[in-house]
Structures are given as structure tokens and as C-alpha cells.
Design an enzyme around this catalytic site. Structure first.
Site, PDB file in Angstrom:
ATOM      1  N   ASP A 129       0.940  -1.171  -0.140  1.00  0.00           N
ATOM      2  CA  ASP A 129       0.094   0.117   0.066  1.00  0.00           C
ATOM      3  C   ASP A 129       0.916   1.195   0.077  1.00  0.00           C
ATOM      4  OD1 ASP A 129      -2.252  -1.683  -0.047  1.00  0.00           O
ATOM      5  OD2 ASP A 129      -2.236  -1.589   2.352  1.00  0.00           O
ATOM      6  N   LYS A 169       1.768   2.166  -5.050  1.00  0.00           N
ATOM      7  CA  LYS A 169       2.284   1.643  -6.310  1.00  0.00           C
ATOM      8  C   LYS A 169       1.430   1.915  -7.494  1.00  0.00           C
ATOM      9  CE  LYS A 169       2.320  -2.503  -4.506  1.00  0.00           C
ATOM     10  NZ  LYS A 169       2.260  -2.088  -3.085  1.00  0.00           N
ATOM     11  N   GLY A 211      -4.578  -4.339  -3.855  1.00  0.00           N
ATOM     12  CA  GLY A 211      -5.306  -3.218  -3.925  1.00  0.00           C
ATOM     13  C   GLY A 211      -4.723  -2.233  -4.405  1.00  0.00           C
ATOM     14  N   HIS A 212      -4.714  -1.703  -5.922  1.00  0.00           N
ATOM     15  CA  HIS A 212      -3.755  -0.476  -6.324  1.00  0.00           C
ATOM     16  C   HIS A 212      -4.901   0.608  -6.560  1.00  0.00           C
ATOM     17  CE1 HIS A 212      -0.177  -3.492  -7.277  1.00  0.00           C
ATOM     18  NE2 HIS A 212      -0.750  -3.402  -5.980  1.00  0.00           N
ATOM     19  N   GLN A 236       1.985  -6.128  -3.300  1.00  0.00           N
ATOM     20  CA  GLN A 236       2.353  -6.365  -1.725  1.00  0.00           C
ATOM     21  C   GLN A 236       3.651  -5.338  -1.685  1.00  0.00           C
ATOM     22  OE1 GLN A 236       1.538  -9.639  -3.244  1.00  0.00           O
ATOM     23  NE2 GLN A 236      -0.370  -8.694  -3.152  1.00  0.00           N
TER      24      GLN A 236
END
Ligand code: GDP
Ligand code: IMO
Ligand code: MG
Length: 421
Positions: free
Chosen positions: A13, A16, A40-41, A222
Site C-alpha cells: 500500500d 504503487k 489493491g492498487h 504487496q
């Protein structure tokens, strides 16, 4: 031409998605190499926030090729939902997104196994996103997984049932209730959506792109401190999140790698269980969480917050061979009179610069105090216009790590990115 790699240096988080999207105009190909829908980007532009889980963060640029590489684990149900929420029609997206035949599939029963294992662990649970990541990579490593290419086989359904029966056999040992039908419907619909996209041996394609001088960016998921080998095992994910993972997860040689960009937040966050030496379980932690909107993009869970951890950052830089640092969320640090940075640990009464092997070691962080700043920096476009105290903070990090900070992110929007010339 080489392939550049962009990855997280902390516990995920780090921003990215935002930075890959902001850098996409410079690249022709963007490729995910590991992880799956545990990621979750988030990307923001035109006042809209998008959250991607499986699809690379270059997807909103119509002229870019996006690749889901062999190292990724793909859940067709998540894929379908994500495709439907993107906006452009499937007929358009099939021109920009290519999937590896060799990427392993997450089955509905992998998600159930993930939940059953976590439930069984009780207080020692990892805090998994429960997306089936661990069980899917377990099947990959034990050579009993199904892969994306298998969906093109005539006997795919029989193969699926064989795998399902093996999983049901394991689940009989757990006192765990589940409803498989609910997952299966969306999953099989997702298989049909997947079939509309090019499913190819992407390792050939990527190497061809590189040979033809196209600019390729590998997008990590990650963070290094969640790496299966180098993170705080067992409180980690199930893949190699580090730069070496880009080679195995895309089929490229280490000699092809160019720049290795490492992203870090100006502070630290972690979701799920596991050691977090600089964690702030106080008002300061609450300020970081609320100002930085530190709630998970995948699960909505509150993120644990703490000061920047230099021993962990230096470790990540070493393992990955980072050539440039990108700092995100600098704007969230505005308003503190003093900013603390952890420069070493005290472990069992001794000063230590290494990340301890034992997760249950009593770690006391030693801090340097730096002056804070008060200005709202979100609208700033040039590095030189940033407050002196923030520049000092950045210079301190550069001096400690020996790596230049070349991007400073000052807000979630793609435009709120300062490229340092
Ligand atoms: P990722 O998993 O590394 O892509 O990061 P996430 O998207 O899960 O979490 C980063 C969060 O911070 C998202 O909500 C982003 O919109 C937001 N974000 C990214 N960069 C910045 C920044 O520089 N400032 C602020 N305030 N938010 C940012
Ligand atoms: P992005 O790509 C933050 C964490 C989970 C849990 C551990 C194992 O958005 O940075 P898993 O579901 O992989 O079995 O969970 O890893 N985790 C993440 N934390 N960002 C992520 O991805 C994460 N993906 C997994 O919270 O502690
Ligand atoms: Mg995320």
C-alpha cells in the site's frame, strides 16, 4: 532496451498503483509479475478513484499493453468484476490486456481453504485478505494447480472437479461451514470473460518487446517486508514480492533489468498481523491513519500506522538493488512539529541494524528527531518549492540509504506527483 521494475519497500500500500499510472505515459508495456487479488492498487484522475486488484495499473492509458504475467494467481470471479467496473467495453479492453497461459488459477475452494486455515489458526492468524492466495500458491508449488491455459482444454470441467474434490477432502478435517455455490457461479462466468482475452505464452511476448526496444515496466504487488523469503515469516504473503520475483514472474533474465524503483511512504503502515517495530498505538498513529485515509483498498481494514523505519527500508533497498526511491504521502506528514525516524533497533538490550530473525524479539526502535513543517503541500509542482524541513527529511533519507529520491508524491491524484529533475 531493459525492463524497469517498480515495487513496494514496506508492507504494501505504498502507492504503487498511483505511481505506475503516473509513469505509464513513458512506457509501452506494463506487466504484473506476482500476487493476485490480495493487491489493491488505487489510482485517481478526473476526480474518480479506481481500485485495481489483478489488472496492471497502465490499463487506463488506451495505447498501452498490459500483461498479467505467469507469476500472478488469477481469480476469474475477481477478474470479471474488475473488467466490468473499468469502464471501457470488453471489446476495447481485449486490445490492451494479455494474460499468461502459465498464471495459476485461484479456485473457489482456495478461498474457502484460506478462510478455514485462518479460522483454525485463531490468535496466530496471519490476517490474510482471504482471497485464496496462500492455498493457490501452495497448489502451484506442490505441482497440483490449474493454470489459465487449462481453461482452453476440452476437459477443463473434469479437471476442475478433480481439484475441487481434493480440496473438499482437506476441508473435511476442518469444522468450517461454507457455501461453494455462491462463489462458483461468478467464477465460471469469469472463465468465459477470461476466454475473450488473448491467453498466450507472455514470456515470449515480453522478451520480444524488450528486443524490439519497447519500454516495459514491471509492477510489483504487496511489499518487500511481506516477501515469502525475506518478510516477517509467517506473517507474509505467498510470493516473491522482490525484484527477483519480476524475473521468475515474467520470464525475463536478471541481465535484462534496468532501473529498479522502490516506493515507500513517508511513514509506515501495515495491515494484518506481524511485527511492526515503529507502530504508533496512540493519537499520532490515529492522525496518520485519518489524514492518510489508511483503510485497506481490498478489505477496508484499518491500517496500522507508525514512523518511517530506516533499518527496514535499507534492508529492502539491499534485497532489491533499488536504484531510485519514490516517496509517497509526503502531504500526510504536514502538521507535525517533530517527525521521528527510526535509525536502529534495540533488540534484547543490544543495538542492532539488522531485521531480527525472531518475530517475538523485543524490538525497541531508536529514533532521530527531525523538524516538521506546517504547509499544505498538495498543490506544489516543483521540488524546489517544497518546505525546507521536508527537503531536509528527504536529504536525511538519501544520506542514510545512499539512494536518490527522484519522485515525491503529494496527493492521491496522478497530477499530484513531483518529478525531480
Ligand atoms: P498500492 O497498493 O501500493 O497501490 O497502494 P494503495 O492504493 O493500496 O494505497 C495507497 C493509498 O494512498 C490510496 O488510497 C492512494 O489513493 C493514496 N495515495 C497514493 N499516493 C498518495 C499521496 O502522495 N498522498 C496521499 N494523500 N494519498 C496518496
Ligand atoms: P498491495 O499490492 C498490504 C497482507 C495481508 C496479510 C498478509 C497475507 O495493495 O500493496 P494474503 O492475502 O496475501 O494471504 O495476506 O499480507 N497483504 C497486503 N497488505 N497491501 C497488499 O497488497 C497486501 N496483500 C497482502 O494483510 O497481512
Ligand atoms: Mg494496496
Amino acid at each position: 532496451m531493459n525492463i524497469d521494475i517498480l515495487l513496494g519497500l514496506q508492507w504494501g500500500d505504498e502507492g504503487k498503483g498511483k505511481i505506475v499510472d503516473a509513469l505509464s505515459p513513458v512506457y509501452e508495456v506494463i506487466a504484473r509479475f506476482q500476487g493476485g487479488p490480495n493487491a489493491g492498487h488505487s489510482l485517481e484522475f478526473n476526480n474518480i478513484k479506481h481500485i485495481l486488484h489483478l489488472i496492471p495499473s497502465g490499463i487506463f492509458h488506451a495505447d498501452k499493453i498490459n500483461i498479467i504475467g505467469n507469476g500472478v494467481v488469477v481469480d476469474p470471479a475477481v477478474f470479471k468484476k474488475e473488467i466490468e467496473e473499468l469502464g471501457p467495453p470488453v471489446s476495447e479492453l481485449t486490445k490492451r490486456l494479455i494474460i499468461s497461459t502459465r498464471a495459476n488459477l485461484i479456485l473457489p475452494s482456495h478461498r474457502i481453504l484460506d478462510a478455514a486455515y485462518e479460522c483454525h489458526k485463531g490468535v496466530t492468524k496471519i490476517g490474510s485478505t482471504l482471497k485464496g492466495i496462500g492455498p493457490a500458491y501452495t497448489d502451484k508449488t506442490s505441482r497440483s494447480g490449474l493454470r489459465v491455459g487449462d481453461i482452453l482444454r476440452k476437459d477443463f470441467h473434469e479437471r476442475y472437479n478433480e481439484h475441487l474434490n481434493n480440496h473438499l477432502e482437506i476441508l473435511r478435517n476442518y469444522d468450517f461451514k461454507f457455501d461453494l455455490k455462491e462463489y462458483e457461479k461468478g467464477w465460471f462466468e469469469g472463465i468465459e470473460i477470461l476466454k475473450k482475452f488473448p491467453i498466450v505464452n507472455t514470456e515470449y511476448l515480453i522478451n520480444e518487446f524488450i528486443s524490439n526496444g519497447k519500454k516495459v515496466l514491471a509492477e510489483g504487488a504487496q511489499g518487500t517486508m511481506l516477501d515469502i523469503d525475506f518478510g516477517s515469516y509467517p506473517f507474509v504473503t505467498s510470493s516473491n514480492t522482490i525484484s527477483a520475483g519480476a524475473c521468475t514472474g515474467l520470464g525475463i533474465s536478471p541481465k535484462m533489468t534496468g532501473e529498479i524503483f522502490g516506493i515507500f511512504k513517508a511513514y509506515c503502515t501495515r495491515v494484518g498481523s506481524g511485527p511492526f517495530p515503529t507502530e504508533l498505538r496512540d493519537e499520532t498513529g490515529d492522525i496518520l491513519r485519518n489524514t492518510g485515509r489508511e483503510f485497506g483498498s481490498t478489505t477496508g481494514r484499518s491500517r496500522r500506522c507508525g514512523w518511517l523505519d530506516l533499518p527496514a527500508l535499507k534492508y529492502s533497498i539491499m534485497i532489491n538493488g533499488i536504484t531510485q526511491l519514490f516517496m509517497t504521502k509526503a502531504d500526510v506528514m504536514s502538521g507535525f512539529e517533530t517527525i521521528k525516524v527510526c535509525t536502529s533497533y534495540w533488540v534484547d538490550g543490544k543495538e542492532c541494524l539488522e531485521i531480527p530473525f525472531f518475530n517475538d524479539s523485543l524490538i525497541e526502535p531508536a529514533y532521530a528527531d527531525l523538524q516538521g513543517w506546517n504547509e499544505n503541500i498538495t498543490g506544489i509542482k516543483e521540488f524546489n518549492k517544497l518546505p525546507r524541513a521536508l527537503k531536509n527529511y528527504i536529504e536525511f533519507i538519501e544520506k542514510e540509504t545512499g539512494v536518490p529520491v527522484t519522485i515525491v508524491s503529494v496527493g492521491p491524484d496522478r497530477k499530484e506527483t513531483i518529478f525531480r529533475s
